[in-house]
Design an enzyme around this catalytic site. Sequence first.
Site, PDB file in Angstrom:
ATOM      1  N   THR A  45      38.974  37.870  36.383  1.00  0.00           N
ATOM      2  CA  THR A  45      38.630  35.908  36.690  1.00  0.00           C
ATOM      3  C   THR A  45      38.536  36.402  38.128  1.00  0.00           C
ATOM      4  OG1 THR A  45      38.627  35.399  34.822  1.00  0.00           O
ATOM      5  CG2 THR A  45      38.229  33.989  37.103  1.00  0.00           C
ATOM      6  N   LYS A  77      34.019  32.942  40.118  1.00  0.00           N
ATOM      7  CA  LYS A  77      33.549  32.102  40.214  1.00  0.00           C
ATOM      8  C   LYS A  77      32.834  31.595  40.884  1.00  0.00           C
ATOM      9  CE  LYS A  77      35.742  30.584  36.271  1.00  0.00           C
ATOM     10  NZ  LYS A  77      35.725  29.844  35.105  1.00  0.00           N
ATOM     11  N   ASP A 136      28.256  27.696  28.011  1.00  0.00           N
ATOM     12  CA  ASP A 136      29.677  27.693  27.827  1.00  0.00           C
ATOM     13  C   ASP A 136      30.481  25.666  27.784  1.00  0.00           C
ATOM     14  OD1 ASP A 136      32.514  26.992  27.987  1.00  0.00           O
ATOM     15  OD2 ASP A 136      32.361  28.372  30.311  1.00  0.00           O
ATOM     16  N   LYS A 161      35.382  29.409  22.887  1.00  0.00           N
ATOM     17  CA  LYS A 161      36.270  29.445  23.251  1.00  0.00           C
ATOM     18  C   LYS A 161      37.152  28.138  21.328  1.00  0.00           C
ATOM     19  CE  LYS A 161      35.460  28.990  28.407  1.00  0.00           C
ATOM     20  NZ  LYS A 161      35.161  28.324  29.162  1.00  0.00           N
ATOM     21  N   ASP A 217      36.023  37.827  27.071  1.00  0.00           N
ATOM     22  CA  ASP A 217      36.880  37.372  28.830  1.00  0.00           C
ATOM     23  C   ASP A 217      38.215  36.953  28.114  1.00  0.00           C
ATOM     24  OD1 ASP A 217      37.481  36.402  31.507  1.00  0.00           O
ATOM     25  OD2 ASP A 217      36.128  34.173  30.742  1.00  0.00           O
ATOM     26  N   ASP A 256      41.858  37.492  29.439  1.00  0.00           N
ATOM     27  CA  ASP A 256      42.041  37.318  30.545  1.00  0.00           C
ATOM     28  C   ASP A 256      43.666  36.187  31.039  1.00  0.00           C
ATOM     29  OD1 ASP A 256      40.933  35.627  31.708  1.00  0.00           O
ATOM     30  OD2 ASP A 256      40.789  37.198  33.794  1.00  0.00           O
TER      31      ASP A 256
END
Length: 327
Positions: free
Chosen positions: A125, A150, A224, A246, A296, A298
């Site tokens: 990211t 972002k 998301d 998530k 994702d 990280d």
Amino acid sequence: MARVISVESERFPIAGTFTISRGSKTEAEVVTVTIREDGQSGRGECVPYKRYGETIEGVRDAIEAMREQIAGGISRAALLDAMPAGAARNAVDCALWDLEAKITGKPVASSICTAPPRALETAYTLSLAEPEAMAAQARANALRPLLKVKIGGDSDMARIRAVSDAAPASRIILDANEGWSDDNIVANLAFAAEHGIALIEQPLPAGRDSILRNIAHPVPICADESLHEAEGLASLVGLYDAVNIKLDKSGGLTAALVLRDRARELGFGVMVGCMVGTSLAMAPAVLLAQDADFVDLDGPLLLARDRAPGLVYQGSLVSPPDTALWG
């Protein structure tokens, strides 16, 4: 033998500053749950998220309210009804998975993975900044195969151009964190397509994304903030092409597995993502993500220091967790 529960708040410094469209932070604030039984202990970590009204204190209180039921041996299935989706349930659920693995000697991977778990390519990211600064970030990470960028401001076209020019060999995910509007989304999507963007996450605010049903998707769009639990998936059909799962949103690995499988049934692409946390938070997600389209995870790469032992990262490859860490 009754279970013994401990709840701890911890802070891990971020390397520099992590900035998205809603603000910046310099440390990861996490809540860690440890559940002990029969001489073994299981751990789970969560990251309370202000976007959903969560605080460290509120999450700790929610876990403390469950102390008696956890001590009494509540199952992961019963936990789904006893606690709402969110960070608090995630920490407890993951601790129960880990505890079960430690007591039985059967790794979590053997229960939920269809093949021996493998190392996965994770996105890396880049924080929101001015275009020139984002180009510098991209240039420094141009050898990474997948970058997550972002965005979510007035200069997004300049940011997209700057990053794609600085890392021409990388696939790029844009994450607007609800920062676009009905007025600019069509133009921004077209510009992203022209620059070969692979995926765009949550361009519009949750609940204000109905326009997505009526406009072209020249780049796949991923939900998301608009998605938490499996029950919400049906309403996203026709709006989104993929969903970001998530553990802190779904409320643990148990619910996330259901969410992943239902998303596949409905034809969504699957991303497995994270908040900024340590390897303990990523470990169950690495197993969940074994068949994901985008990974994702990280979080530890963004920290100045991680837990030890932690996950092993080699460039953008993250290996499955050793059982000494989790599972």
